[in-house]
Design a protein around this motif. Structure first.
Motif, PDB file in Angstrom:
ATOM      1  N   PRO A 172      16.990 -20.254  -1.833  1.00 45.90           N
ATOM      2  CA  PRO A 172      16.576 -19.738  -0.524  1.00 45.90           C
ATOM      3  C   PRO A 172      16.303 -18.237  -0.662  1.00 45.90           C
ATOM      4  O   PRO A 172      17.081 -17.521  -1.306  1.00 45.90           O
ATOM      5  N   PHE A 173      15.199 -17.758  -0.131  1.00 47.69           N
ATOM      6  CA  PHE A 173      14.905 -16.331  -0.211  1.00 47.69           C
ATOM      7  C   PHE A 173      14.162 -15.882   1.030  1.00 47.69           C
ATOM      8  O   PHE A 173      13.572 -16.693   1.757  1.00 47.69           O
ATOM      9  N   ASP A 174      14.190 -14.582   1.262  1.00 42.09           N
ATOM     10  CA  ASP A 174      13.521 -13.985   2.411  1.00 42.09           C
ATOM     11  C   ASP A 174      12.033 -13.865   2.107  1.00 42.09           C
ATOM     12  O   ASP A 174      11.613 -13.060   1.285  1.00 42.09           O
ATOM     13  N   GLU A 175      11.234 -14.683   2.756  1.00 42.91           N
ATOM     14  CA  GLU A 175       9.786 -14.728   2.504  1.00 42.91           C
ATOM     15  C   GLU A 175       9.135 -13.373   2.775  1.00 42.91           C
ATOM     16  O   GLU A 175       8.259 -12.937   2.023  1.00 42.91           O
ATOM     17  N   GLU A 176       9.564 -12.700   3.818  1.00 45.15           N
ATOM     18  CA  GLU A 176       8.951 -11.418   4.158  1.00 45.15           C
ATOM     19  C   GLU A 176       9.261 -10.364   3.097  1.00 45.15           C
ATOM     20  O   GLU A 176       8.400  -9.558   2.746  1.00 45.15           O
ATOM     21  N   LYS A 177      10.478 -10.362   2.565  1.00 43.21           N
ATOM     22  CA  LYS A 177      10.816  -9.408   1.516  1.00 43.21           C
ATOM     23  C   LYS A 177      10.002  -9.682   0.255  1.00 43.21           C
ATOM     24  O   LYS A 177       9.549  -8.754  -0.432  1.00 43.21           O
ATOM     25  N   ALA A 178       9.812 -10.958  -0.051  1.00 39.66           N
ATOM     26  CA  ALA A 178       8.997 -11.314  -1.223  1.00 39.66           C
ATOM     27  C   ALA A 178       7.553 -10.871  -1.019  1.00 39.66           C
ATOM     28  O   ALA A 178       6.899 -10.380  -1.965  1.00 39.66           O
ATOM     29  N   GLN A 179       7.030 -11.014   0.181  1.00 39.04           N
ATOM     30  CA  GLN A 179       5.668 -10.571   0.457  1.00 39.04           C
ATOM     31  C   GLN A 179       5.534  -9.057   0.309  1.00 39.04           C
ATOM     32  O   GLN A 179       4.531  -8.563  -0.200  1.00 39.04           O
ATOM     33  N   VAL A 180       6.561  -8.335   0.748  1.00 39.80           N
ATOM     34  CA  VAL A 180       6.550  -6.877   0.585  1.00 39.80           C
ATOM     35  C   VAL A 180       6.464  -6.515  -0.896  1.00 39.80           C
ATOM     36  O   VAL A 180       5.713  -5.622  -1.295  1.00 39.80           O
ATOM     37  N   GLU A 181       7.221  -7.224  -1.733  1.00 41.95           N
ATOM     38  CA  GLU A 181       7.168  -6.969  -3.181  1.00 41.95           C
ATOM     39  C   GLU A 181       5.771  -7.230  -3.733  1.00 41.95           C
ATOM     40  O   GLU A 181       5.282  -6.500  -4.601  1.00 41.95           O
ATOM     41  N   LEU A 182       5.109  -8.256  -3.240  1.00 40.72           N
ATOM     42  CA  LEU A 182       3.779  -8.613  -3.727  1.00 40.72           C
ATOM     43  C   LEU A 182       2.680  -7.720  -3.177  1.00 40.72           C
ATOM     44  O   LEU A 182       1.535  -7.809  -3.623  1.00 40.72           O
ATOM     45  N   LYS A 183       3.013  -6.869  -2.225  1.00 39.79           N
ATOM     46  CA  LYS A 183       2.032  -5.931  -1.676  1.00 39.79           C
ATOM     47  C   LYS A 183       2.148  -4.537  -2.294  1.00 39.79           C
ATOM     48  O   LYS A 183       1.388  -3.631  -1.933  1.00 39.79           O
ATOM     49  N   GLN A 184       3.087  -4.364  -3.231  1.00 39.43           N
ATOM     50  CA  GLN A 184       3.228  -3.071  -3.889  1.00 39.43           C
ATOM     51  C   GLN A 184       2.024  -2.809  -4.786  1.00 39.43           C
ATOM     52  O   GLN A 184       1.375  -3.734  -5.279  1.00 39.43           O
ATOM     53  N   GLU A 185       1.737  -1.541  -5.034  1.00 42.84           N
ATOM     54  CA  GLU A 185       0.632  -1.211  -5.934  1.00 42.84           C
ATOM     55  C   GLU A 185       0.887  -1.763  -7.337  1.00 42.84           C
ATOM     56  O   GLU A 185      -0.033  -2.191  -8.027  1.00 42.84           O
ATOM     57  N   LYS A 186       2.136  -1.769  -7.747  1.00 38.24           N
ATOM     58  CA  LYS A 186       2.545  -2.396  -9.011  1.00 38.24           C
ATOM     59  C   LYS A 186       3.474  -3.557  -8.686  1.00 38.24           C
ATOM     60  O   LYS A 186       4.560  -3.371  -8.159  1.00 38.24           O
ATOM     61  N   VAL A 187       3.013  -4.769  -8.974  1.00 36.95           N
ATOM     62  CA  VAL A 187       3.786  -5.981  -8.710  1.00 36.95           C
ATOM     63  C   VAL A 187       4.474  -6.390 -10.006  1.00 36.95           C
ATOM     64  O   VAL A 187       3.818  -6.584 -11.033  1.00 36.95           O
ATOM     65  N   VAL A 188       5.792  -6.515  -9.952  1.00 32.31           N
ATOM     66  CA  VAL A 188       6.562  -6.899 -11.138  1.00 32.31           C
ATOM     67  C   VAL A 188       7.068  -8.333 -10.968  1.00 32.31           C
ATOM     68  O   VAL A 188       7.761  -8.648  -9.998  1.00 32.31           O
ATOM     69  N   ILE A 189       6.703  -9.179 -11.922  1.00 28.23           N
ATOM     70  CA  ILE A 189       7.214 -10.548 -11.985  1.00 28.23           C
ATOM     71  C   ILE A 189       8.119 -10.623 -13.209  1.00 28.23           C
ATOM     72  O   ILE A 189       7.674 -10.356 -14.335  1.00 28.23           O
ATOM     73  N   ARG A 190       9.376 -10.955 -13.002  1.00 26.29           N
ATOM     74  CA  ARG A 190      10.327 -10.979 -14.114  1.00 26.29           C
ATOM     75  C   ARG A 190      10.849 -12.400 -14.311  1.00 26.29           C
ATOM     76  O   ARG A 190      11.241 -13.074 -13.362  1.00 26.29           O
TER      77      ARG A 190
END
Length: 411
Positions: free
Chosen positions: A363-381
């Motif tokens: 379970p995760f906060d969808e809005e927080k994940a979207q904020v991460e994906l809107k950064q100029e640098k998106v980090v997928i780990r």
């Protein structure tokens, strides 16, 4: 790939105003020769001595004529006095005439420099399958010579095609108490995929290093930097990374046994890595840089394959563009990046948001994940929980603008 060098204790200083001619012994220039309609399209980097040189090239079977000429030049003695570069025309898939034209470009710059032809390299970028306008190029090389200068920024502009900006990096360090500079310039925006990409990169340094040592360093560094980027999955005909070392810093020759070799290697890798990231960020139509970090792999090759697969996935790239935290696309890419992988133990993070643990959704906060994906640098780990090897790859999102640019590239 291991942990990125230079993060905790960099042994070098990053220069804000980078310039390819900052190392001692180099001059450069760029002009408009008429290959393109308006923008600068012809440039040269020249060294006042025979510089130690090394290069790596595209693996595309249709290597462009300039690649063959540069390979010929470096095969003689591993030394260069200069390189002539044009944009707007790739001189690729142009048959024997294209090869003759590339050799003519080499001969013309050598004539202007008063040196043997094998001391000149040639590079081209632009439209494939169009004959080079040699009258304009020949005249342009003559016009270049009086404009060569020790503090030049026009070369960085002259090599661009669909790039939106110049790409330059410079660092300084000390070897045996003597100042050493490493500078790099690159172009690349589309047709970018390991190995390498539609990219040209040129690195200069005043360090003292033999060609064979420089070549070995470049091979290793390229595998961890330029070969870890992708924009659109297309490998070009013209890719080249070329390094020249003037030796003007006047320290003892560098090699793996030198007490300060690690310091030089760290600085050299930083320059190449930053250029690679700039290319990925400037992908055609891109709005975000995407960095994929793979940890806990059995071995480096496994980590690299997975990182490249994820950063190169069109579905992952479009999800980033739409800020859609669709982690299933990421695991899909992991699966075909390493088909023999045990899929039960993978953790996935979108920025700081953990979305998968042990290959099971959290379970995760969808809005927080979207904020991460809107950064100029998106980090997928990704953590594979298998071993200790790591790798990092860089790319960009896939946008409507990419289609627009490439639908009308020749017009």
């Amino acid at each position: 790939m291991g942990k990125e060098l230079g993060v905790l204790e960099p042994a070098f200083t990053i220069k804000e105003q980078a310039c390819i001619t900052s190392p001692k012994g180099f001059k450069a220039a760029g002009i408009h020769a008429g290959i393109k309609r308006k923008r600068l399209d012809l440039g040269a980097i020249v060294c006042e001595v025979d510089a130690s040189a090394a290069a790596v090239y595209t693996v595309n079977a249709f290597q462009a004529a300039p690649i063959k000429v540069t390979q010929d030049s470096l095969g003689v003695a591993g030394k260069l006095r200069g390189v002539v570069v044009n944009s707007g025309n790739a001189n690729a898939c142009t048959g024997q005439q294209g090869v003759m034209d590339a050799y003519a470009m080499r001969a013309k710059l050598a004539e202007q420099l008063g040196c043997p032809a094998h001391l000149v390299a040639v590079a081209s970028t632009g439209v494939i399958g169009v004959m080079m306008p040699m009258e304009k190029v020949t005249q342009g090389i003559e016009e270049l010579m009086p404009t060569l200068k020790e503090r030049d920024t026009s070369f960085a502009e002259a090599i661009l095609t669909t790039d939106t900006c110049t790409k330059q990096v410079e660092v300084t360090l000390e070897i045996e108490g003597k100042p050493v500079t490493i500078a790099g310039v690159a172009k690349g925006s589309g047709m970018i995929k390991p190995n390498m990409a539609t990219m040209l990169a040129f690195v200069t340094t005043d360090a003292v290093i033999e060609s064979e040592i420089l070549q070995s360093l470049l091979w290793k560094t390229t595998d961890e930097t330029f070969n870890m980027i992708t924009v659109d999955g297309d490998t070009s005909t013209n890719d080249m990374v070329l390094v020249m070392a003037s030796g003007k810093a006047a320290h003892a020759p560098l090699d793996m046994q030198h007490a300060e070799w690690a310091k030089f290697q760290q600085a050299f890798q930083y320059v190449c890595r930053e250029l690679a990231k700039m290319i990925a960020r400037d992908g055609e139509g891109a709005t975000r840089l995407v960095e994929v970090v793979v940890e806990g792999a059995d071995h480096e090759q496994e980590a690299q394959k997975i990182a490249k697969a994820v950063v190169g996935s069109s579905l992952v790239k479009t999800a980033v563009f739409g800020a859609d935290p669709n982690w299933g696309r990421i695991l899909c890419a992991v699966g075909y990046g390493a088909p023999s992988l045990r899929p039960e133990s993978i953790d996935v993070y979108l920025g700081q948001v953990k979305v998968v643990e042990g290959s099971v959704p959290l379970p995760f906060d969808e809005e927080k994940a979207q904020v991460e994906l809107k950064q100029e640098k998106v980090v997928i780990r990704l953590h594979l929980n298998r071993g200790h090897a790591t790798a990092t790859a860089w790319g960009c999102d896939l946008t409507y603008e990419y289609v627009r640019i490439n639908a009308s590239y020749r017009t």
